[in-house]
Design a protein around this motif. Structure first.
Motif, PDB file in Angstrom:
ATOM      1  N   THR A  89       0.685  -1.352   0.089  1.00 30.61           N
ATOM      2  CA  THR A  89       0.006   0.009   0.041  1.00 30.61           C
ATOM      3  C   THR A  89       0.963   1.283  -0.032  1.00 30.61           C
ATOM      4  O   THR A  89       0.528   2.147  -0.750  1.00 30.61           O
ATOM      5  N   ASP A  90       1.856   1.159   0.720  1.00 35.61           N
ATOM      6  CA  ASP A  90       2.757   2.660   0.637  1.00 35.61           C
ATOM      7  C   ASP A  90       3.315   2.881  -0.657  1.00 35.61           C
ATOM      8  O   ASP A  90       3.541   4.055  -0.825  1.00 35.61           O
ATOM      9  N   ILE A  91       3.680   1.871  -1.294  1.00 36.39           N
ATOM     10  CA  ILE A  91       4.230   2.233  -2.687  1.00 36.39           C
ATOM     11  C   ILE A  91       3.134   2.694  -3.627  1.00 36.39           C
ATOM     12  O   ILE A  91       3.382   3.699  -4.229  1.00 36.39           O
ATOM     13  N   ALA A  94       3.138  15.400   5.939  1.00 35.02           N
ATOM     14  CA  ALA A  94       3.710  14.626   7.030  1.00 35.02           C
ATOM     15  C   ALA A  94       4.228  13.452   6.181  1.00 35.02           C
ATOM     16  O   ALA A  94       5.229  12.842   6.409  1.00 35.02           O
ATOM     17  N   TYR A  95       3.391  13.086   5.229  1.00 37.98           N
ATOM     18  CA  TYR A  95       3.795  11.570   4.468  1.00 37.98           C
ATOM     19  C   TYR A  95       4.894  11.910   3.642  1.00 37.98           C
ATOM     20  O   TYR A  95       5.791  11.032   3.971  1.00 37.98           O
ATOM     21  N   VAL A  96       5.008  12.770   2.811  1.00 36.62           N
ATOM     22  CA  VAL A  96       6.054  12.857   1.794  1.00 36.62           C
ATOM     23  C   VAL A  96       7.231  13.146   2.452  1.00 36.62           C
ATOM     24  O   VAL A  96       8.206  12.496   2.319  1.00 36.62           O
ATOM     25  N   LYS A  97       7.261  14.023   3.580  1.00 34.95           N
ATOM     26  CA  LYS A  97       8.316  14.439   4.340  1.00 34.95           C
ATOM     27  C   LYS A  97       9.155  13.179   5.181  1.00 34.95           C
ATOM     28  O   LYS A  97      10.281  12.750   4.926  1.00 34.95           O
ATOM     29  N   CYS A  98       8.299  12.343   5.798  1.00 30.50           N
ATOM     30  CA  CYS A  98       8.797  10.998   6.456  1.00 30.50           C
ATOM     31  C   CYS A  98       9.325   9.991   5.571  1.00 30.50           C
ATOM     32  O   CYS A  98      10.258   9.429   5.966  1.00 30.50           O
ATOM     33  N   ARG A  99       8.433   9.760   4.391  1.00 27.92           N
ATOM     34  CA  ARG A  99       8.818   8.919   3.633  1.00 27.92           C
ATOM     35  C   ARG A  99      10.476   9.252   2.831  1.00 27.92           C
ATOM     36  O   ARG A  99      11.199   8.352   2.636  1.00 27.92           O
ATOM     37  N   SER A 100      10.423  10.501   2.809  1.00 29.00           N
ATOM     38  CA  SER A 100      11.835  10.938   2.123  1.00 29.00           C
ATOM     39  C   SER A 100      12.804  10.895   2.999  1.00 29.00           C
ATOM     40  O   SER A 100      14.005  10.638   2.583  1.00 29.00           O
ATOM     41  N   PHE A 114      11.379   6.766   6.436  1.00 27.50           N
ATOM     42  CA  PHE A 114      10.216   6.292   7.134  1.00 27.50           C
ATOM     43  C   PHE A 114       9.769   4.896   6.401  1.00 27.50           C
ATOM     44  O   PHE A 114       9.351   5.287   5.200  1.00 27.50           O
ATOM     45  N   LYS A 115       9.767   3.702   6.883  1.00 28.04           N
ATOM     46  CA  LYS A 115       9.290   2.616   6.315  1.00 28.04           C
ATOM     47  C   LYS A 115       7.506   2.343   6.284  1.00 28.04           C
ATOM     48  O   LYS A 115       7.212   1.711   5.502  1.00 28.04           O
ATOM     49  N   GLY A 116       7.227   3.029   7.268  1.00 24.17           N
ATOM     50  CA  GLY A 116       5.560   2.523   7.738  1.00 24.17           C
ATOM     51  C   GLY A 116       4.717   3.193   6.668  1.00 24.17           C
ATOM     52  O   GLY A 116       5.166   4.061   5.712  1.00 24.17           O
ATOM     53  N   LEU A 117       3.406   3.155   7.067  1.00 21.74           N
ATOM     54  CA  LEU A 117       2.410   3.478   6.215  1.00 21.74           C
ATOM     55  C   LEU A 117       1.539   4.893   6.886  1.00 21.74           C
ATOM     56  O   LEU A 117       1.214   5.479   6.335  1.00 21.74           O
ATOM     57  N   PHE A 118       1.866   4.924   8.273  1.00 20.63           N
ATOM     58  CA  PHE A 118       1.113   5.976   8.746  1.00 20.63           C
ATOM     59  C   PHE A 118       2.123   6.835   9.825  1.00 20.63           C
ATOM     60  O   PHE A 118       2.392   6.620  11.123  1.00 20.63           O
ATOM     61  N   PRO A 119       2.903   7.852   9.246  1.00 22.09           N
ATOM     62  CA  PRO A 119       3.580   8.814   9.805  1.00 22.09           C
ATOM     63  C   PRO A 119       2.877   9.753  10.615  1.00 22.09           C
ATOM     64  O   PRO A 119       1.707  10.171  10.003  1.00 22.09           O
TER      65      PRO A 119
END
Length: 240
Positions: A80-82, A175-181, A184-189
């Motif tokens: 889902t995260d991808i 929040a999502y894009v920042k944490c993923r960049s 962050f490996k999870g789905l709910f930052p």
């Protein structure tokens, strides 16, 4: 285009083949999700996303768009995260994405609206729809919310369990894009909000038995006729 609802509609499914093509009483699962998202009045755009261009036929107004996914984003191995990463890249100007699952056909317009409203809360970065259960629960035979050595509690006295039901889940871009960049490996930052939705929203179609049961519930409760009327009225009010 600030707020987007995404309806994922993979062409493949191992447990119930071609489930997104099946007609649930009068409409397909994807059509039901599309119309409820429109009727909620919460979104600037409703996106149907699939690896099969067949679903492009369900674009019925300017507020609905079809996005074709590549095969690697529609396989059983696609997490889902991808896929969420893909949507945020595809819509660089959107502020938030609410993922509305077609496999929850009994979730109400109000369920979707409540999830959208919670995602709009400035203190929330992501949300998940839940059902609260007052039941004795275990994991690996280990009690979670009761002591087996004590007298058997009344269910209303138990610490409730919040069950993720996946009918809706959503994220804010910031929040999502920042944490993923940042790795962050999870789905709910960030700060997660849990949204209590109806018991019917928690009925997911994974197997043929689920499809039959949900269809019979909708038919018995008269939900198909009521929903169609409510959706038509809501869309007219919202878009005219």
């Amino acid at each position: 285009m600030n707020k987007i609802a995404v309806i994922p509609a993979r062409s493949g499914s191992k447990r119930l083949p071609k489930k997104n093509y099946k007609h649930f009483n009068s409409r397909s699962l994807v059509e039901i999700a599309r119309d409820k998202c429109l009727a909620s009045g919460m979104f600037d755009k409703v996106v149907i996303s699939s690896d099969d261009p067949f679903f492009e036929e369900l674009v019925n107004c300017n507020e609905v768009e079809f996005i074709q996914r590549t095969e690697n984003l529609a396989s059983d191995d696609a997490t889902t995260d991808i896929v969420v990463d893909f949507f945020f890249k595809k819509f660089p100007s959107c502020e938030s994405i609410l993922w509305v699952n077609s496999v929850s056909p009994l979730q109400s317009i109000e369920d979707i609206k409540n999830c959208g409203l919670r995602l709009n809360n400035p203190e929330v970065d992501c949300i998940m729809a839940v059902n609260t259960l007052y039941q004795h629960c275990c994991i690996a035979n280990k009690p979670l919310n009761f002591d087996p050595n004590n007298p058997f509690e009344k269910t209303q006295d138990l610490e409730p369990i919040k069950r993720y039901i996946y009918s809706c889940m959503g994220w804010k871009r910031k929040a999502y894009v920042k944490c993923r960049s940042e790795g962050f490996k999870g789905l709910f930052p960030g700060n997660m909000g849990l949204v209590e939705v109806s018991v019917l929203a928690g009925m997911l179609i994974k197997h043929e038995e689920d499809f039959i049961l949900c269809s019979k519930i909708e038919e018995a409760m008269g939900l198909s006729q009521i929903t169609n009327i409510d959706i038509a009225n809501s869309i007219l009010t919202t878009h005219h």
